[in-house]
Design a protein around this motif. Structure first.
Motif, PDB file in Angstrom:
ATOM      1  N   GLY A  94      36.102  41.810  48.525  1.00  0.00           N
ATOM      2  CA  GLY A  94      35.580  41.277  47.266  1.00  0.00           C
ATOM      3  C   GLY A  94      36.623  41.238  46.159  1.00  0.00           C
ATOM      4  O   GLY A  94      36.609  40.339  45.311  1.00  0.00           O
ATOM      5  N   TRP A  95      37.533  42.199  46.174  1.00  0.00           N
ATOM      6  CA  TRP A  95      38.611  42.221  45.187  1.00  0.00           C
ATOM      7  C   TRP A  95      39.457  40.946  45.297  1.00  0.00           C
ATOM      8  O   TRP A  95      39.773  40.312  44.309  1.00  0.00           O
ATOM      9  N   GLU A  96      39.788  40.578  46.528  1.00  0.00           N
ATOM     10  CA  GLU A  96      40.581  39.366  46.759  1.00  0.00           C
ATOM     11  C   GLU A  96      39.812  38.139  46.273  1.00  0.00           C
ATOM     12  O   GLU A  96      40.368  37.260  45.638  1.00  0.00           O
ATOM     13  N   ARG A  97      38.529  38.074  46.558  1.00  0.00           N
ATOM     14  CA  ARG A  97      37.719  36.932  46.128  1.00  0.00           C
ATOM     15  C   ARG A  97      37.621  36.902  44.603  1.00  0.00           C
ATOM     16  O   ARG A  97      37.628  35.838  43.995  1.00  0.00           O
ATOM     17  N   THR A  98      37.531  38.067  43.971  1.00  0.00           N
ATOM     18  CA  THR A  98      37.477  38.143  42.512  1.00  0.00           C
ATOM     19  C   THR A  98      38.790  37.650  41.904  1.00  0.00           C
ATOM     20  O   THR A  98      38.785  36.909  40.918  1.00  0.00           O
ATOM     21  N   LEU A  99      39.910  38.050  42.487  1.00  0.00           N
ATOM     22  CA  LEU A  99      41.218  37.604  41.987  1.00  0.00           C
ATOM     23  C   LEU A  99      41.346  36.087  42.051  1.00  0.00           C
ATOM     24  O   LEU A  99      42.029  35.482  41.227  1.00  0.00           O
ATOM     25  N   LYS A 100      40.698  35.467  43.030  1.00  0.00           N
ATOM     26  CA  LYS A 100      40.754  34.006  43.168  1.00  0.00           C
ATOM     27  C   LYS A 100      39.592  33.318  42.453  1.00  0.00           C
ATOM     28  O   LYS A 100      39.329  32.144  42.683  1.00  0.00           O
TER      29      LYS A 100
END
Length: 157
Positions: free
Chosen positions: A26-32
């Motif tokens: 989810g962190w990666e998706r949030t960053l994008k």
């Protein structure tokens, strides 16, 4: 048979691992700047770890298998909720996020079952795949903003 402190700690570790898998993806998706992020993915990981952990005792392999099958089938509805169609480009958007939700559910199930090699390796591979940006896909042949061609087009004379 009573539940021991070790059993309780093992359960807590499994649930935390499921949630952690979701938070990492989810962190990666949030960053994008995607529609689903840390909280959504964390909840998917925690929920699926919880469902899978319900049947982790000896002799419950069949029940655990059915739970995992049901979770992985049902989670598709959540993934479908993040897919939209861009009318301007006639291309679907959100497919990667939907796939990431499904992978997070599978990894959460693995965490709930205590299958640590799958949890660690699968999480690392998922984050690696999500780190590949569109420039790599363009390099591999996909044009920016264009859906992949599935049929040859022939212009009429």
């Amino acid at each position: 048979m009573g539940i021991t402190i070790i059993d309780e700690l093992d359960l807590i570790l499994r649930l935390l691992a499921g949630m952690a898998v979701g938070v990492v993806v989810g962190w990666e998706r949030t960053l994008k700047q995607q529609s689903a992020g840390i909280r959504t993915f964390g909840l998917v990981g925690l929920g699926t770890a919880t469902a899978a952990a319900i049947f982790t005792g000896d002799g419950e392999a069949d029940a655990a298998s059915r739970v995992v099958q049901g979770v992985l089938t049902g989670i598709g509805f959540l993934g479908a909720g993040v897919i939209t169609l861009s009318r301007a480009q006639q291309t679907p958007r959100g497919l990667t996020t939907a796939a990431a939700i499904w992978v997070t559910a599978a990894l959460g199930c693995a965490a709930g079952r205590g299958d640590w090699p799958i949890v660690l390796t699968g999480t690392a591979l998922a984050v690696l795949l999500l780190a590949i940006d569109h420039s790599v896909e363009r390099w591999a042949g996909r044009r920016a903003g264009k859906p992949p061609s599935t049929t040859a087009r022939h212009d009429s004379p």
